[in-house]
Scaffold this motif. Sequence first.
Motif, PDB file in Angstrom:
ATOM      1  N   UNK A  72      11.208   1.701   0.887  1.00 21.32           N
ATOM      2  CA  UNK A  72      11.760   0.918  -0.219  1.00 21.32           C
ATOM      3  C   UNK A  72      13.263   0.735  -0.061  1.00 21.32           C
ATOM      4  N   UNK A  73      13.956   1.796   0.286  1.00 19.89           N
ATOM      5  CA  UNK A  73      15.405   1.704   0.493  1.00 19.89           C
ATOM      6  C   UNK A  73      15.712   0.762   1.644  1.00 19.89           C
TER       7      UNK A  73
ATOM      8  N   UNK B  75       4.918  -1.710  -9.506  1.00 18.27           N
ATOM      9  CA  UNK B  75       3.836  -0.765  -9.772  1.00 18.27           C
ATOM     10  C   UNK B  75       3.061  -0.411  -8.498  1.00 18.27           C
ATOM     11  N   UNK B  76       2.742  -1.409  -7.697  1.00 14.79           N
ATOM     12  CA  UNK B  76       1.987  -1.156  -6.464  1.00 14.79           C
ATOM     13  C   UNK B  76       2.888  -0.935  -5.260  1.00 14.79           C
ATOM     14  N   UNK B  77       4.172  -1.294  -5.388  1.00 10.83           N
ATOM     15  CA  UNK B  77       5.092  -1.161  -4.274  1.00 10.83           C
ATOM     16  C   UNK B  77       5.060  -2.334  -3.316  1.00 10.83           C
TER      17      UNK B  77
ATOM     18  N   UNK C 199       0.808  -1.226   0.000  1.00  5.59           N
ATOM     19  CA  UNK C 199       0.000   0.000   0.000  1.00  5.59           C
ATOM     20  C   UNK C 199       0.837   1.270   0.000  1.00  5.59           C
ATOM     21  N   UNK C 200       1.784   1.356  -0.894  1.00  2.04           N
ATOM     22  CA  UNK C 200       2.589   2.574  -0.983  1.00  2.04           C
ATOM     23  C   UNK C 200       1.695   3.780  -1.264  1.00  2.04           C
ATOM     24  N   UNK C 201       1.969   4.870  -0.565  1.00  2.00           N
ATOM     25  CA  UNK C 201       1.179   6.094  -0.743  1.00  2.00           C
ATOM     26  C   UNK C 201       2.102   7.302  -0.875  1.00  2.00           C
ATOM     27  N   UNK C 202       2.463   7.928   0.230  1.00  2.00           N
ATOM     28  CA  UNK C 202       3.309   9.127   0.205  1.00  2.00           C
ATOM     29  C   UNK C 202       4.664   8.799  -0.417  1.00  2.00           C
ATOM     30  N   UNK C 203       5.060   9.535  -1.467  1.00  2.22           N
ATOM     31  CA  UNK C 203       6.297   9.182  -2.184  1.00  2.22           C
ATOM     32  C   UNK C 203       7.569   9.243  -1.338  1.00  2.22           C
TER      33      UNK C 203
END
Length: 107
Positions: free
Chosen positions: A31-32, A58-60, A20-24
Amino acid sequence: MLKVTILKKEDNICGFRVQNHTDPIVCSAVSVLSQSAVNAVEALTEIGSRYEFEIDEESGYLYFLIPSLLRGEKNSEADLLLRAFELSVKNLSEEYSDYVIVRSKEA
């Protein structure tokens, strides 16, 4: 909200799931951390590439599991690296509680 689930077998961390990736900015940080944890386990432990890994860029979504740890085997290096990942994402979730939540789940 970005969700990080720490997968445990008793008191041992055997993997994690990110979804559920949201805020970049927060997503980039997670992610890192998650990619670094996977890379470190692969490069710095005897586990090598003996793990389950799924990713959807794509979705993280990212899923990482070390089956030998799930079966109760011990690896102090992997344990240390996964605990460092857990500590890092928990610290991040305290700073950005509106964007990321960390939970533990029995695997």
